[in-house]
Design an enzyme around this catalytic site. Structure first.
Site, short mmCIF file in Angstrom:
data_model
loop_
_atom_site.label_atom_id
_atom_site.label_comp_id
_atom_site.label_asym_id
_atom_site.label_seq_id
_atom_site.Cartn_x
_atom_site.Cartn_y
_atom_site.Cartn_z
CG HIS A 246 7.33 9.41 29.00
ND1 HIS A 246 7.00 8.09 28.84
CD2 HIS A 246 8.69 9.45 29.07
CE1 HIS A 246 8.10 7.36 28.81
NE2 HIS A 246 9.14 8.17 28.95
CG HIS B 99 4.60 5.93 32.06
ND1 HIS B 99 5.64 6.29 31.22
CD2 HIS B 99 5.14 5.87 33.30
CE1 HIS B 99 6.75 6.43 31.92
NE2 HIS B 99 6.47 6.17 33.19
CD GLU C 114 2.30 2.68 29.59
OE1 GLU C 114 1.68 3.63 29.07
OE2 GLU C 114 3.54 2.63 29.66
CD GLU D 29 3.62 8.48 28.18
OE1 GLU D 29 3.74 7.97 29.31
OE2 GLU D 29 4.29 8.09 27.19
CD GLU E 284 -23.67 -24.98 37.80
OE1 GLU E 284 -23.92 -25.59 36.75
OE2 GLU E 284 -22.97 -23.94 37.84
CG HIS F 248 -25.13 -21.29 35.57
ND1 HIS F 248 -23.96 -20.87 34.97
CD2 HIS F 248 -25.74 -20.17 36.03
CE1 HIS F 248 -23.87 -19.55 35.08
NE2 HIS F 248 -24.94 -19.11 35.72
#
EC number: 3.4.17.22
Length: 785
Positions: free
Chosen positions: A331, A440, A530, A334, A103, A17
């Site tokens: 739900h 969900h 989710e 789902e 580096e 780097h």
């Protein structure tokens, strides 16, 4: 790049780097993502490799390069700054390869005239570093009979918890600093062989292994009966909570998690109600020692809300063991949560006593898994649904995640609760749940409270425990294979969630959500996860959802063991104190102790003051330092409050007089005084002597054994409270005085004779509240002076 690293038996590597001049070595980050030293298991070897490069560089070993000050020109990556997802860490954790990051220069893109100088600075370092590949120990692992090399045999070094594996010809190279070691080789179907070796500073020592096959009179061991060779021969770990949490922390980041081998589910399919019911019954029958199958209640159409408990002593709450829950398929369309929770049930049960980490999780946690909260809706939904709503609500066409009582808004959806909602509310309030997630579908994000605002607007709605909710949400997101990237559904949406998490109301406003109700009405912290863009994906894709979520499910579950935990007991009796209140200074959210006096308080790392209190006891406070590791034990032994004894001896044990939780409002004072006067008309008169411009009343109480006549020799005494509205104590004390005088009179009539002031030469008149206007201005929650 990942495929290249994992499919080749690289031994040594360097990643070049620019931007500083230093040799940086693993680990690049910490579980808490703080800038602190994060050692790898081979920390000594990595330091050596970094020093080899730095010491042979023309300038790197001199401090002060580029304004930085690195001793010897080397640094641990995380001690410099925290970098999740770095390549050097990935190499070490997912392959045989030891890699450091170099580096090379202060300027990332130096002028071409500098290139010759940079070459001169680095050429010796590059050559010398490369030669380190020939250090440590090397050799072959072969079959003792055929002499054929054994690929993927595991090489184990003493107490260094980092293994490597052999290449295609049974050849291996294991980098080590000088010292004495016990080196072992093992492979499935072979006996383990160990040898002692002394490594010196020089070429690698040759150590070959000739493994003998295990003699068996029976058929080969099944996968469920053996651990992987690597796990089976690791140094034995302690059966402690600290070990469990250390595994959780190592699994947290998807980019470089600890390697673990599980007995994995092999069948991935959709389970309709009858299939799901049979699956759970089969599991509970096969693993009765660690499972209990029960129903929380019934759906509108009469389907059971099946829940399976997984723990080492199912059927009862063990003192000190926290309770966790997952709820899926709220739900109905789902469905990913429904299916991966069945996979999780199978994983936990089949790996119990075969995988130490999962065994610890089961032993230290009481786990409850409800695969479906909406079985009726599921039966209407259709495979392949990405964004539709068929089957989303229950059989009454009610969205269950809008059906819980809400702190801000009563809507036509949450003004009464559905059978499924009532069943879950009753269940959650019956057990001391600590942590939960509601699974969900439709996006890919971990969503935390609050879900709505008082105004109903889409804006950040912060709970008192916002920092802790962020921590547990990140625990799931960072452990998920892609959620943490923050781009959930790029083909259909431009949504972006930093680190894969979001505050609920900041995303969109939802009144009546389950996660907010959990937090506000129980001890339980819950988030909503989710799981993917497709709500009802095709069965062929279910395995990929399991692969993406399995570690996240486990890491999130492990968050239950962080923060503070302990017991609250009575000093006098030694008995546990149930329903004691635990408060954290600066966080306006109380939790309560369970029936055995045990409590768990989730907190993000930091220094806190924890206070335990209970009616009739003096409160007690302790300062604690919470880390990212296992929960800190903080026990409280409460003494009986001296005011309780005084109340019994001097104040007739009037409970209201030792109330310490709140000030009475003006309306509450008026109501109580009027009630006392109606109940004790012979000795107490109550009337309103004035109304303020805002309509508040100024009450007067008259206490005497003769309310109608002014008896000779009886002076009148007037006591006034609340003349200055911000001096509230007067009104409160006069309310207590009224209660005391009334009780004294009753005791005189119906019990032992006592002398009281209202019957002993005085007439008492009390104005409990005088300055209502000032009171309202000074103390908004207490309008009574």
């Amino acid at each position: 790049m990942i495929d290249w690293i994992e499919n080749n038996k690289f031994v040594l590597s360097s990643n070049l780097h620019g931007g500083s001049v230093v040799a940086s070595y693993p680990f690049d980050d910490t579980a808490a993502h703080r800038d602190v030293y994060s050692p790898a298991q081979d920390d000594a070897m990595f330091k050596h490799l970094a020093r080899v490069y730095s010491s042979n560089h023309k300038t790197m070993h001199n401090p002060g390069q580029c304004g930085d000050h690195f001793k010897e020109g080397i640094t641990n990556g995380a001690d410099w700054y925290d970098v999740p997802g770095g390549m050097e860490d990935y190499n070490y954790l997912h392959s045989n390869c030891f890699e450091i990051t170099i580096e090379l220069s202060c300027c990332k893109y130096p002028a071409v005239s500098r290139l010759a100088i940079e070459w001169d600075n680095n050429k010796q370092s590059l050559m010398t570093y490369m030669e380190e590949v020939h250090k440590g120990v090397k050799g072959f692992v072969r079959d003792d009979t055929t002499k054929a090399g054994i690929p993927e045999a595991v090489i184990i070094v003493g107490n260094i918890k980092h293994n490597i594996t052999t290449a295609g010809y049974g050849d291996y190279w294991r980098l080590l600093v000088p010292g004495k070691y016990e080196i072992s080789a093992v492979a499935p179907g072979y006996e383990k062989e160990s040898k002692s070796v002394e490594i010196k500073d020089g070429p690698a020592v040759d150590i070959d292994f000739n493994l003998k096959k295990i003699k068996r009179d029976t058929e080969p061991q099944k996968a469920a009966e053996i651990k992987s060779a690597a796990e089976a021969n690791m140094p034995k770990e302690a059966d402690t909570l600290q070990v469990l949490v250390s595994h959780v922390n190592k699994l947290r980041d998807a980019s470089h998690r600890e390697k673990l081998t599980f007995i994995e589910p092999t069948e991935f399919k959709h389970h309709h109600y009858n299939d799901l019911e049979q699956f759970l019954k089969n599991i509970s029958q096969k693993y009765p020692e660690i499972t209990r199958l029960y129903s929380v209640g019934k759906s509108v159409q009469g389907r059971e809300l099946w829940t399976i408990e997984i723990t080492d002593n199912p059927g009862k709450h063990e003192p000190g063991e926290p309770e966790f829950k997952y709820i899926g398929n709220m739900h109905g369309n789902e469905v990913v949560g429904r299916e991966i929770l069945l996979n999780l049930v199978q994983l936990l049960c089949e790996n119990y006593q075969h995988n130490h980490f999962l065994s610890l999780m089961v032993n230290f946690t009481r786990i409850h898994i409800m695969p479906t909260m909406n079985p009726d809706g599921y039966e209407k939904a259709r495979e392949g649904d990405m964004r539709n709503v068929l089957g989303r609500p229950n059989a009454h066409n009610i969205d269950l995640n809008r059906n819980f009582p809400d702190q801000f808004e009563k809507t036509f959806i949450n003004d009464h609760q559905e059978p499924e909602t009532l069943a879950v509310m009753s269940w959650v309030q019956s057990l001391p749940f600590v942590l939960s997630a509601n699974l969900h579908g439709g996006s890919l994000v971990a969503n935390f409270p609050f879900d709505d605002t008082k105004e109903g607007t889409t804006t950040y709605s912060k709970s008192a425990d916002d920092a802790t909710f962020i921590q547990i949400s990140e625990a799931y997101s960072l452990a998920h294979s892609t959620m943490h990237s923050g781009h959930p559904c790029p083909s259909s949406s431009n949504e972006y969630f930093k680190d894969g998490i979001t505050n609920g109301a900041k995303w969109y406003n939802v009144a009546g959500g389950m996660q907010d109700w959990n937090y506000l009405n129980t001890n339980c912290f819950e988030i909503t996860i989710e799981l993917g863009c497709y709500k009802y994906p095709w069965a062929k894709d279910l395995k990929s959802y399991w692969t993406a979520n399995k570690y996240a499910l486990l890491v999130y579950m492990g968050q239950i063991h962080k923060g503070v935990r302990g017991f609250i007991k009575s000093k006098d009796s030694g008995e546990p104190i149930a329903n004691a209140t635990i408060m954290v200074t600066g966080i306006n959210h109380a939790i309560t102790s369970a029936v055995d006096g045990d409590y768990w308080r989730l907190l993000s790392p930091g220094t806190y003051e924890i206070t335990a209190s209970s009616q009739g006891y003096s409160s007690q406070s302790q300062q604690v330092v919470v880390t990212f590791d296992a929960a800190i034990y903080v026990n409280f032994t409460l003494e009986k409050d001296s005011i309780i004894s005084w109340s019994k001896e001097k104040d007739f044990d009037i409970k209201e007089n030792i109330e310490t939780t709140k000030y009475l409002s003006h309306t509450e004072m008026d109501t109580e005084l009027e009630k006392l006067a109606n109940e004790n008309k012979a000795i107490m008169e109550y009337k309103i002597i004035e109304k303020t411009p805002k309509g508040n009343s100024i009450p007067l109480v008259h206490l005497s054994s003769n309310l109608t006549n002014h008896e000779a020799g009886k002076p009148h005494v007037l006591l006034i409270g609340g003349l200055h509205g911000n001096e509230t104590v007067g009104a409160e004390l006069l309310m207590r005085f009224v209660r005391h005088q009334i009780t004294v009179s009753l005791v005189k009539v119906f019990g032992p004779t006592r002398v009281i002031s209202s019957d002993s030469g005085q007439k008492l008149r009390k104005i409990t509240i005088m300055n209502l206007k000032c009171s309202n201005e000074f103390i908004s929650y207490h309008t009574s002076g």
